[in-house]
Scaffold this motif. Sequence first.
Motif, PDB file in Angstrom:
ATOM      1  N   GLN A  61      -5.448   5.581  -3.414  1.00  0.00           N
ATOM      2  CA  GLN A  61      -5.665   4.336  -3.887  1.00  0.00           C
ATOM      3  C   GLN A  61      -4.393   3.258  -3.580  1.00  0.00           C
ATOM      4  OE1 GLN A  61      -5.859   4.978  -8.588  1.00  0.00           O
ATOM      5  NE2 GLN A  61      -7.184   6.425  -8.882  1.00  0.00           N
ATOM      6  N   PRO A  62      -4.433   2.291  -3.901  1.00  0.00           N
ATOM      7  CA  PRO A  62      -3.597   1.165  -3.109  1.00  0.00           C
ATOM      8  C   PRO A  62      -2.008   1.642  -3.819  1.00  0.00           C
ATOM      9  CG  PRO A  62      -5.640   0.502  -3.705  1.00  0.00           C
ATOM     10  CD  PRO A  62      -5.917   1.217  -4.040  1.00  0.00           C
ATOM     11  N   GLY A  63      -0.698   0.971  -4.017  1.00  0.00           N
ATOM     12  CA  GLY A  63       0.304   1.221  -4.738  1.00  0.00           C
ATOM     13  C   GLY A  63       0.428   2.346  -4.585  1.00  0.00           C
ATOM     14  N   CYS A  64       0.141   3.978  -3.667  1.00  0.00           N
ATOM     15  CA  CYS A  64       0.853   4.830  -3.800  1.00  0.00           C
ATOM     16  C   CYS A  64      -0.241   6.140  -5.460  1.00  0.00           C
ATOM     17  CB  CYS A  64       2.210   5.242  -4.030  1.00  0.00           C
ATOM     18  SG  CYS A  64       2.754   4.747  -1.305  1.00  0.00           S
ATOM     19  N   LYS A  65      -1.313   5.496  -5.307  1.00  0.00           N
ATOM     20  CA  LYS A  65      -1.706   6.349  -6.257  1.00  0.00           C
ATOM     21  C   LYS A  65      -2.308   7.082  -6.350  1.00  0.00           C
ATOM     22  CE  LYS A  65       0.196   2.758  -9.700  1.00  0.00           C
ATOM     23  NZ  LYS A  65      -0.479   1.379 -10.408  1.00  0.00           N
ATOM     24  N   GLY A  66      -3.131   7.799  -7.038  1.00  0.00           N
ATOM     25  CA  GLY A  66      -4.250   8.697  -6.886  1.00  0.00           C
ATOM     26  C   GLY A  66      -3.799  10.013  -6.365  1.00  0.00           C
ATOM     27  N   GLU A  67      -4.976  10.398  -6.167  1.00  0.00           N
ATOM     28  CA  GLU A  67      -4.383  11.682  -5.245  1.00  0.00           C
ATOM     29  C   GLU A  67      -4.252  12.128  -4.179  1.00  0.00           C
ATOM     30  OE1 GLU A  67      -7.836  15.468  -3.722  1.00  0.00           O
ATOM     31  OE2 GLU A  67      -7.955  14.019  -4.488  1.00  0.00           O
ATOM     32  N   GLN A  68      -3.028  13.011  -4.221  1.00  0.00           N
ATOM     33  CA  GLN A  68      -2.420  12.933  -3.287  1.00  0.00           C
ATOM     34  C   GLN A  68      -2.833  13.596  -1.665  1.00  0.00           C
ATOM     35  OE1 GLN A  68       1.330  13.860  -5.151  1.00  0.00           O
ATOM     36  NE2 GLN A  68       1.200  12.836  -6.801  1.00  0.00           N
ATOM     37  N   TYR A  69      -1.889  13.208  -0.768  1.00  0.00           N
ATOM     38  CA  TYR A  69      -2.262  14.166   0.734  1.00  0.00           C
ATOM     39  C   TYR A  69      -0.797  14.373   1.436  1.00  0.00           C
ATOM     40  CZ  TYR A  69      -7.134  13.021  -0.385  1.00  0.00           C
ATOM     41  OH  TYR A  69      -7.719  11.806  -1.374  1.00  0.00           O
ATOM     42  N   GLU A  70      -0.608  16.060   2.136  1.00  0.00           N
ATOM     43  CA  GLU A  70       0.714  15.239   2.716  1.00  0.00           C
ATOM     44  C   GLU A  70       0.612  16.083   3.910  1.00  0.00           C
ATOM     45  OE1 GLU A  70       4.114  17.460   4.709  1.00  0.00           O
ATOM     46  OE2 GLU A  70       2.581  18.306   4.122  1.00  0.00           O
ATOM     47  N   PHE A  71       0.570  14.704   4.590  1.00  0.00           N
ATOM     48  CA  PHE A  71       0.565  15.029   6.027  1.00  0.00           C
ATOM     49  C   PHE A  71       2.547  15.060   6.875  1.00  0.00           C
ATOM     50  CE2 PHE A  71      -2.018  11.893   5.158  1.00  0.00           C
ATOM     51  CZ  PHE A  71      -3.304  12.705   5.119  1.00  0.00           C
ATOM     52  N   GLU A  72       1.893  16.527   7.766  1.00  0.00           N
ATOM     53  CA  GLU A  72       3.513  17.149   8.574  1.00  0.00           C
ATOM     54  C   GLU A  72       2.496  16.382  10.020  1.00  0.00           C
ATOM     55  OE1 GLU A  72       5.463  21.257   7.162  1.00  0.00           O
ATOM     56  OE2 GLU A  72       3.466  20.670   5.816  1.00  0.00           O
ATOM     57  N   LYS A  73       3.702  16.343  11.608  1.00  0.00           N
ATOM     58  CA  LYS A  73       3.620  17.061  12.148  1.00  0.00           C
ATOM     59  C   LYS A  73       2.339  17.414  12.867  1.00  0.00           C
ATOM     60  CE  LYS A  73       7.142  15.942  14.966  1.00  0.00           C
ATOM     61  NZ  LYS A  73       8.327  16.308  15.785  1.00  0.00           N
ATOM     62  N   GLY A  74       1.689  16.852  13.471  1.00  0.00           N
ATOM     63  CA  GLY A  74      -0.022  17.442  14.284  1.00  0.00           C
ATOM     64  C   GLY A  74      -1.483  16.334  14.344  1.00  0.00           C
TER      65      GLY A  74
END
Length: 202
Positions: A61-74
């Motif tokens: 969701q906008p404003g850095c809310k809701g479900e989270q997804y972590e991304f590392e280099k790739g």
Amino acid sequence: MATDHQNPATKQKQPAASNFKENFQGRCHELTGPCNNIQGADVTKVGSILVLCGPWVGYEQPGCKGEQYEFEKGEYPRWDAWTNSRRSDCIVAFRPIKVDSQEHKIVLYENPSFAGKKIEIIDDDVPSFHAHGYHEKVSSVRVQSGTWVGYQYPGYRGYQYLFEKGEFKECSEFGAVLPHIQSVRRIRDMQYHPKGAFRPST
């Protein structure tokens, strides 16, 4: 902080993250800093992501809310490369994750406000709390060092929860609706790719 390019191969300065249609097709939108709503840049759908400098966290969701997804280099060619929760394929906000410690220590507690049974983890990834004898819920968390990602289910599956250094007195403070975490791992991007890790300006 953001620029648009039709062909990412022609860019001279590498962005920290790029968002495309599925399988890196179509127009891309490049990010080098936080973005509270990528739809404001006329990006209606994020189908794939290329992270050149990480790590990052994306939000449903906008404003850095809701479900989270972590991304590392790739490379993340389609939405199920960054999540298996199956609840949503929408991602609209991003921010870099600060990783400033090579040491990692996290303590997870059964009850809010750091009460009840606990499991303490130091410099290790734990794919299953049950295998370590912890069968309780996780309602509060203390991160003494390092940056971590908690997962709803064993084997690093389900909803993701980012834990940066600090205290989380109840599960809503780390974005969970229910106190349900069964695996956790460290984010160690800076240790292996120090030149590619995000460093905030001072």
